[in-house]
Design a protein around this motif. Structure first.
Motif, mmCIF file in Angstrom:
data_model
loop_
_atom_site.group_PDB
_atom_site.id
_atom_site.type_symbol
_atom_site.label_atom_id
_atom_site.label_comp_id
_atom_site.label_asym_id
_atom_site.label_seq_id
_atom_site.Cartn_x
_atom_site.Cartn_y
_atom_site.Cartn_z
ATOM 1 N N CYS A 119 -10.029 43.598 -8.891
ATOM 2 C CA CYS A 119 -9.254 43.368 -7.665
ATOM 3 C C CYS A 119 -9.537 41.981 -7.091
ATOM 4 C CB CYS A 119 -9.552 44.434 -6.624
ATOM 5 S SG CYS A 119 -8.876 46.047 -7.052
ATOM 6 N N VAL A 120 -10.804 41.609 -7.056
ATOM 7 C CA VAL A 120 -11.179 40.287 -6.531
ATOM 8 C C VAL A 120 -10.559 39.195 -7.410
ATOM 9 C CG1 VAL A 120 -13.128 38.707 -6.211
ATOM 10 C CG2 VAL A 120 -13.252 41.021 -5.334
ATOM 11 N N CYS A 121 -10.636 39.377 -8.727
ATOM 12 C CA CYS A 121 -10.030 38.391 -9.627
ATOM 13 C C CYS A 121 -8.520 38.279 -9.374
ATOM 14 C CB CYS A 121 -10.300 38.763 -11.089
ATOM 15 S SG CYS A 121 -12.003 38.507 -11.587
ATOM 16 N N PHE A 122 -7.866 39.420 -9.194
ATOM 17 C CA PHE A 122 -6.424 39.417 -8.926
ATOM 18 C C PHE A 122 -6.120 38.673 -7.626
ATOM 19 C CE2 PHE A 122 -2.621 41.437 -7.112
ATOM 20 C CZ PHE A 122 -1.706 41.122 -8.113
ATOM 21 N N VAL A 123 -6.893 38.947 -6.586
ATOM 22 C CA VAL A 123 -6.682 38.276 -5.293
ATOM 23 C C VAL A 123 -6.910 36.777 -5.440
ATOM 24 C CG1 VAL A 123 -7.601 38.051 -2.947
ATOM 25 C CG2 VAL A 123 -7.159 40.307 -3.896
ATOM 26 N N VAL A 124 -7.961 36.375 -6.160
ATOM 27 C CA VAL A 124 -8.242 34.946 -6.351
ATOM 28 C C VAL A 124 -7.097 34.283 -7.113
ATOM 29 C CG1 VAL A 124 -9.765 33.330 -7.564
ATOM 30 C CG2 VAL A 124 -10.739 35.151 -6.180
ATOM 31 N N ILE A 125 -6.607 34.960 -8.148
ATOM 32 C CA ILE A 125 -5.484 34.407 -8.912
ATOM 33 C C ILE A 125 -4.253 34.273 -8.029
ATOM 34 C CG2 ILE A 125 -3.859 34.914 -10.795
ATOM 35 C CD1 ILE A 125 -6.296 36.090 -12.334
ATOM 36 N N CYS A 126 -3.978 35.293 -7.195
ATOM 37 C CA CYS A 126 -2.826 35.241 -6.286
ATOM 38 C C CYS A 126 -2.965 34.085 -5.299
ATOM 39 C CB CYS A 126 -2.662 36.551 -5.534
ATOM 40 S SG CYS A 126 -2.087 37.901 -6.596
ATOM 41 N N ILE A 127 -4.167 33.930 -4.752
ATOM 42 C CA ILE A 127 -4.406 32.840 -3.796
ATOM 43 C C ILE A 127 -4.231 31.498 -4.505
ATOM 44 C CG2 ILE A 127 -6.177 31.706 -2.398
ATOM 45 C CD1 ILE A 127 -7.192 34.515 -1.667
ATOM 46 N N ALA A 128 -4.743 31.401 -5.730
ATOM 47 C CA ALA A 128 -4.620 30.144 -6.473
ATOM 48 C C ALA A 128 -3.147 29.830 -6.740
ATOM 49 C CB ALA A 128 -5.392 30.237 -7.785
ATOM 50 N N PHE A 129 -2.356 30.857 -7.135
ATOM 51 C CA PHE A 129 -0.926 30.622 -7.373
ATOM 52 C C PHE A 129 -0.218 30.197 -6.092
ATOM 53 C CE2 PHE A 129 -0.875 33.206 -11.421
ATOM 54 C CZ PHE A 129 -0.449 32.165 -12.227
ATOM 55 N N LEU A 130 -0.568 30.849 -4.976
ATOM 56 C CA LEU A 130 0.070 30.488 -3.701
ATOM 57 C C LEU A 130 -0.277 29.058 -3.322
ATOM 58 C CD1 LEU A 130 -0.415 33.757 -1.616
ATOM 59 C CD2 LEU A 130 1.721 32.827 -2.513
ATOM 60 N N MET A 131 -1.565 28.706 -3.479
ATOM 61 C CA MET A 131 -1.973 27.344 -3.120
ATOM 62 C C MET A 131 -1.369 26.326 -4.091
ATOM 63 S SD MET A 131 -5.903 27.961 -1.998
ATOM 64 C CE MET A 131 -6.207 26.289 -1.529
ATOM 65 N N PHE A 132 -1.333 26.653 -5.368
ATOM 66 C CA PHE A 132 -0.764 25.756 -6.368
ATOM 67 C C PHE A 132 0.735 25.591 -6.129
ATOM 68 C CE2 PHE A 132 0.970 24.918 -10.657
ATOM 69 C CZ PHE A 132 0.314 23.725 -10.915
ATOM 70 N N GLY A 133 1.369 26.730 -5.761
ATOM 71 C CA GLY A 133 2.813 26.678 -5.479
ATOM 72 C C GLY A 133 3.105 25.809 -4.274
ATOM 73 N N LYS A 134 2.313 25.900 -3.210
ATOM 74 C CA LYS A 134 2.507 25.068 -2.016
ATOM 75 C C LYS A 134 2.239 23.601 -2.344
ATOM 76 C CE LYS A 134 1.677 28.203 1.798
ATOM 77 N NZ LYS A 134 0.854 28.466 2.967
ATOM 78 N N ALA A 135 1.203 23.390 -3.178
ATOM 79 C CA ALA A 135 0.871 22.012 -3.540
ATOM 80 C C ALA A 135 2.001 21.391 -4.344
ATOM 81 C CB ALA A 135 -0.436 21.976 -4.334
ATOM 82 N N MET A 136 2.619 22.162 -5.195
ATOM 83 C CA MET A 136 3.722 21.665 -6.005
ATOM 84 C C MET A 136 4.927 21.351 -5.123
ATOM 85 S SD MET A 136 2.741 21.316 -9.034
ATOM 86 C CE MET A 136 4.114 21.253 -10.135
ATOM 87 N N LYS A 137 5.187 22.191 -4.113
ATOM 88 C CA LYS A 137 6.305 21.941 -3.198
ATOM 89 C C LYS A 137 6.048 20.688 -2.385
ATOM 90 C CE LYS A 137 8.073 26.595 -2.590
ATOM 91 N NZ LYS A 137 8.311 27.667 -1.643
ATOM 92 N N SER A 138 4.791 20.539 -1.946
ATOM 93 C CA SER A 138 4.446 19.360 -1.154
ATOM 94 C C SER A 138 4.561 18.113 -2.008
ATOM 95 C CB SER A 138 3.019 19.450 -0.628
ATOM 96 O OG SER A 138 2.882 20.556 0.204
ATOM 97 N N LYS A 139 4.174 18.155 -3.238
ATOM 98 C CA LYS A 139 4.193 17.021 -4.136
ATOM 99 C C LYS A 139 5.651 16.644 -4.434
ATOM 100 C CE LYS A 139 2.080 15.465 -8.365
ATOM 101 N NZ LYS A 139 1.358 15.835 -9.549
ATOM 102 N N SER A 140 6.480 17.685 -4.608
ATOM 103 C CA SER A 140 7.874 17.407 -4.888
ATOM 104 C C SER A 140 8.577 16.847 -3.653
ATOM 105 C CB SER A 140 8.584 18.635 -5.420
ATOM 106 O OG SER A 140 8.622 19.653 -4.446
ATOM 107 N N ALA A 141 8.120 17.239 -2.456
ATOM 108 C CA ALA A 141 8.697 16.715 -1.223
ATOM 109 C C ALA A 141 8.318 15.239 -1.078
ATOM 110 C CB ALA A 141 8.211 17.509 -0.043
ATOM 111 N N PHE A 142 7.102 14.872 -1.475
ATOM 112 C CA PHE A 142 6.681 13.472 -1.359
ATOM 113 C C PHE A 142 7.366 12.610 -2.429
ATOM 114 C CE2 PHE A 142 2.813 15.239 0.717
ATOM 115 C CZ PHE A 142 2.987 14.590 1.922
ATOM 116 N N THR A 143 7.605 13.173 -3.554
ATOM 117 C CA THR A 143 8.226 12.395 -4.640
ATOM 118 C C THR A 143 9.724 12.212 -4.385
ATOM 119 O OG1 THR A 143 8.471 14.398 -5.948
ATOM 120 C CG2 THR A 143 6.591 13.001 -6.447
ATOM 121 N N SER A 144 10.342 13.081 -3.659
ATOM 122 C CA SER A 144 11.774 12.961 -3.408
ATOM 123 C C SER A 144 12.036 11.930 -2.307
ATOM 124 C CB SER A 144 12.388 14.304 -3.050
ATOM 125 O OG SER A 144 11.803 14.822 -1.907
#
Length: 145
Positions: A119-144
Motif C-alpha cells: 500500500c505504501v509503495c502504491f501511494v508513493v508511486i501515485c504521488i510520484a506520478f502526480l508530481m511528475f505529471g504536474k512537473a511535465m505540465k509546468s515544463k510544457s507551459a514554460f516551453t510554450s
C-alpha cells in the motif's frame, strides 16, 4: 542390604554382622546341636561366651525391617517424581501450544506488514506520478511561452 549391618542399637548389632563388639571379625557357622542341627549363625571368631552370636534368620529379618522404611521413602520420592514429570509434560504441551499460536500470530503480522508495504509503495508511486505529471505540465507551459 548390608548397610544396616553396622548399625548398633543399644549394644545390639542389627542386620548382618561384620564385626563383633570386641572389634574382631564375625564368621558364619552351622549349628551342630541336636536342637538346631545345620542352622546357620554368625559368631565372633574368638567363639567366647559373651561375644557376638546371632542366628542368620534373625539377621535377615532385621535387614528387611531396616530396609522397609527406606523403601517407603524411595516409593514416596518416586511418586513425587512421577507427579513432577506429569506436571512438566503438561507444561511442555502448553508451551508447545503457545509457540504454535505465536507462530500463527507472526504469520498474520508478516502478511499485514507485506500488505502495508504494498500500500505504501502504491501511494508513493501515485504521488510520484502526480508530481511528475504536474512537473511535465509546468515544463510544457514554460516551453510554450
Amino acid at each position: 542390604m548390608s548397610s544396616s549391618s553396622e548399625i548398633n542399637h543399644g549394644g545390639e548389632i542389627r542386620g548382618f554382622p561384620v564385626k563383633c563388639e570386641c572389634g574382631l571379625r564375625v564368621k558364619p557357622y552351622l549349628s551342630k546341636t541336636q536342637e538346631n542341627p545345620g542352622r546357620p549363625f554368625y559368631r565372633c571368631i574368638t567363639k567366647k561366651d559373651g561375644h557376638l552370636f546371632k542366628w542368620v534368620e534373625d539377621a535377615v529379618c532385621e535387614e528387611v525391617e531396616d530396609a522397609i522404611p527406606k523403601i517407603e521413602i524411595i516409593g514416596r520420592k518416586l511418586t513425587n517424581t512421577i507427579t513432577e514429570v506429569d506436571e512438566l509434560k503438561t507444561l511442555i504441551k502448553d508451551l508447545k501450544e503457545g509457540v504454535a499460536r505465536s507462530e500463527m500470530e507472526i504469520k498474520k503480522w508478516k502478511a499485514l506488514m507485506m500488505l502495508c508495504f504494498v500500500c505504501v509503495c502504491f501511494v508513493v508511486i501515485c504521488i510520484a506520478f502526480l508530481m511528475f505529471g504536474k512537473a511535465m505540465k509546468s515544463k510544457s507551459a514554460f516551453t510554450s511561452m
